[in-house]
Structure formats: structure tokens, C-alpha cells
Design a protein around this motif. Structure first.
Motif, short mmCIF file in Angstrom:
data_model
loop_
_atom_site.label_atom_id
_atom_site.label_comp_id
_atom_site.label_asym_id
_atom_site.label_seq_id
_atom_site.Cartn_x
_atom_site.Cartn_y
_atom_site.Cartn_z
N ALA A 78 0.09 39.28 -36.46
CA ALA A 78 1.48 39.02 -36.12
C ALA A 78 2.29 40.28 -35.81
O ALA A 78 3.37 40.17 -35.24
N TYR A 118 6.87 41.58 -33.28
CA TYR A 118 6.45 40.48 -34.15
C TYR A 118 6.08 39.28 -33.26
O TYR A 118 6.87 38.87 -32.41
N HIS A 119 4.88 38.73 -33.48
CA HIS A 119 4.34 37.67 -32.64
C HIS A 119 4.28 36.35 -33.41
O HIS A 119 4.00 36.33 -34.61
N VAL A 120 4.50 35.26 -32.68
CA VAL A 120 4.35 33.91 -33.23
C VAL A 120 3.29 33.18 -32.41
O VAL A 120 3.39 33.13 -31.17
N ARG A 126 2.35 32.45 -26.87
CA ARG A 126 2.50 33.35 -28.03
C ARG A 126 3.71 34.25 -27.79
O ARG A 126 3.58 35.36 -27.28
N TYR A 128 7.01 36.71 -28.60
CA TYR A 128 7.21 37.85 -29.48
C TYR A 128 8.60 38.45 -29.25
O TYR A 128 9.24 38.21 -28.23
#
Length: 223
Positions: A78, A118-120, A126, A128
Motif C-alpha cells: 500500500a 498510498y495505494h488502495v 488501483r 493512489y
């Protein structure tokens, strides 16, 4: 525009080539991008005005499209850090009472930027967000025709440290670590321009708000 066409062709060829030992769970990600740089360039403060430019005078920097390389390291699935590599060239024209004038030619900028992201993971997309410092290194700037007519033989624009906010999304196109990516950054950055005469006298000093939007699209390869 020619650079963008070359870059698009290179991305298509790279994505079709099975020689890349990509890995969807790898820690290193490389992005090859076409990037639009959309600066402001307006005058925030007229600090010295020996040449007598009119009150209310303004400036505007032109937009540019350049190829960009981004390198990203994932500390966790993440959290990552990313840096970019590119040069962008601009010129500055007058606005308001200075409309139609040529102030600065051939401003070459290296936007040295490092963002913490920060990645989701939402499956097929995806998204970020990121934030980090940026140092604009400016060189090879030259006075424009109007500035030269007013006696300026040299111009120097200051290197400055600022902030970049970032948002975007990676979209996998295979389970091997290859995908497409879209990115937008907003920079908060100023620079001060110093115009000098042949005798070395500083005849004009202006502080400018650059604050560019930088938008990119391309392909990524994760290793």
C-alpha cells in the motif's frame, strides 16, 4: 506532438513484447508516460523596476508536452515512494499591459520530485494519492525579444523548493505486472527572475507563481 506519437508507439511495442520479466507483486515499478505541463507564470511581486514596466503588467508561461519516466519502489503493498525524470521547456510572454510581448525564451526546467504514495486495491482499478517535496532546477533561460529591446542581456531564474500533491490510478491489463496508468500532480512553486543589463546592473526583478498542473498517462511495468 511528435514526441507524444513516438512515445505512444514505444508503449504499444513494449506492452506487446513478452521479454519483460514483469511481476505483479514486485517491489519496483517503472512508468513510461506522456506528460502535459501546464504552468501559470503570473507575476506575484514586482521587486525592482528600473525599466518602468506599467502597473498591472502580467506574464504567462506556455504549456508543453514531454515524455516522462517514473520509478517507484513499494515498501509495502500500500505504500511506495516515486521519483520522476523529465525536462520541460517553456517561454514567458506578457499579459495585461504587456500583452504581445516576449519576456523570457527557452526556460528549461528539471522538476526533481519525490512523493510518498498510498495505494488502495479496488481490484480492476488501483487509485493512489501522494505528497512530497520538489526542487525546480531552472537553467538555460534567455531574455526574450522585448526584454532585449529594453536593455536586458541576461536573465536568471531562481531554483526553488516547493510541494507536490498527487493523485492517480494504476489499471492492470495482465496478471504479470503490466498495466496503464493515469496521474495528476499539482505543484506549489515560485521563482524569481532577475534581468541584467550588459554592464551587470539588475534592471528588473519579478517574483512569479509557477504552480503547474502536471498530468500524465502511459504504461507501467512492475518487476
Amino acid at each position: 506532438m511528435r514526441n507524444v506519437l513516438y512515445l505512444t508507439a514505444a508503449l504499444a511495442a513494449a506492452a506487446a513484447t513478452p521479454a519483460f520479466a514483469t511481476n505483479a507483486d514486485g517491489r519496483l515499478q517503472v512508468k513510461v508516460l506522456a506528460t502535459g505541463v501546464l504552468p501559470d507564470g503570473k507575476i506575484d511581486d514586482l521587486k525592482k523596476n528600473l525599466v518602468g514596466i506599467p502597473a498591472g503588467s502580467q506574464t504567462k508561461a506556455n504549456d508543453n508536452v514531454v515524455p516522462t519516466l517514473a520509478i517507484e519502489y513499494y515498501a509495502t503493498p500500500a505504500v511506495s515512494v516515486e521519483t520522476i525524470c523529465c525536462f520541460t521547456q517553456h517561454h514567458v510572454n506578457g499579459a495585461g499591459p504587456l500583452a504581445g510581448t516576449d519576456i523570457v525564451d527557452h526556460v528549461l526546467i528539471l522538476p526533481a520530485t519525490l512523493t510518498l504514495k498510498y495505494h488502495v486495491n479496488l481490484g480492476p482499478v488501483r487509485p493512489y494519492v501522494g505528497v512530497g517535496p520538489s526542487l525546480f532546477i531552472i537553467f538555460d533561460e534567455k531574455p526574450g525579444a522585448t526584454a532585449r529591446a529594453l536593455g536586458a542581456t541576461r536573465v536568471k531564474m531562481s531554483n526553488e523548493l516547493g510541494l507536490a500533491l498527487q493523485a492517480g490510478a494504476d489499471v492492470p491489463v495482465s496478471d504479470k505486472g503490466i498495466g496503464v496508468t493515469f496521474d495528476a500532480k499539482k505543484y506549489f512553486m515560485n521563482t524569481t527572475a532577475h534581468f541584467y543589463t550588459a554592464s551587470g546592473v539588475e534592471a528588473l526583478e519579478t517574483k512569479h507563481s509557477l504552480d503547474p498542473w502536471v498530468v500524465s498517462g502511459g504504461a507501467y511495468f512492475r518487476f
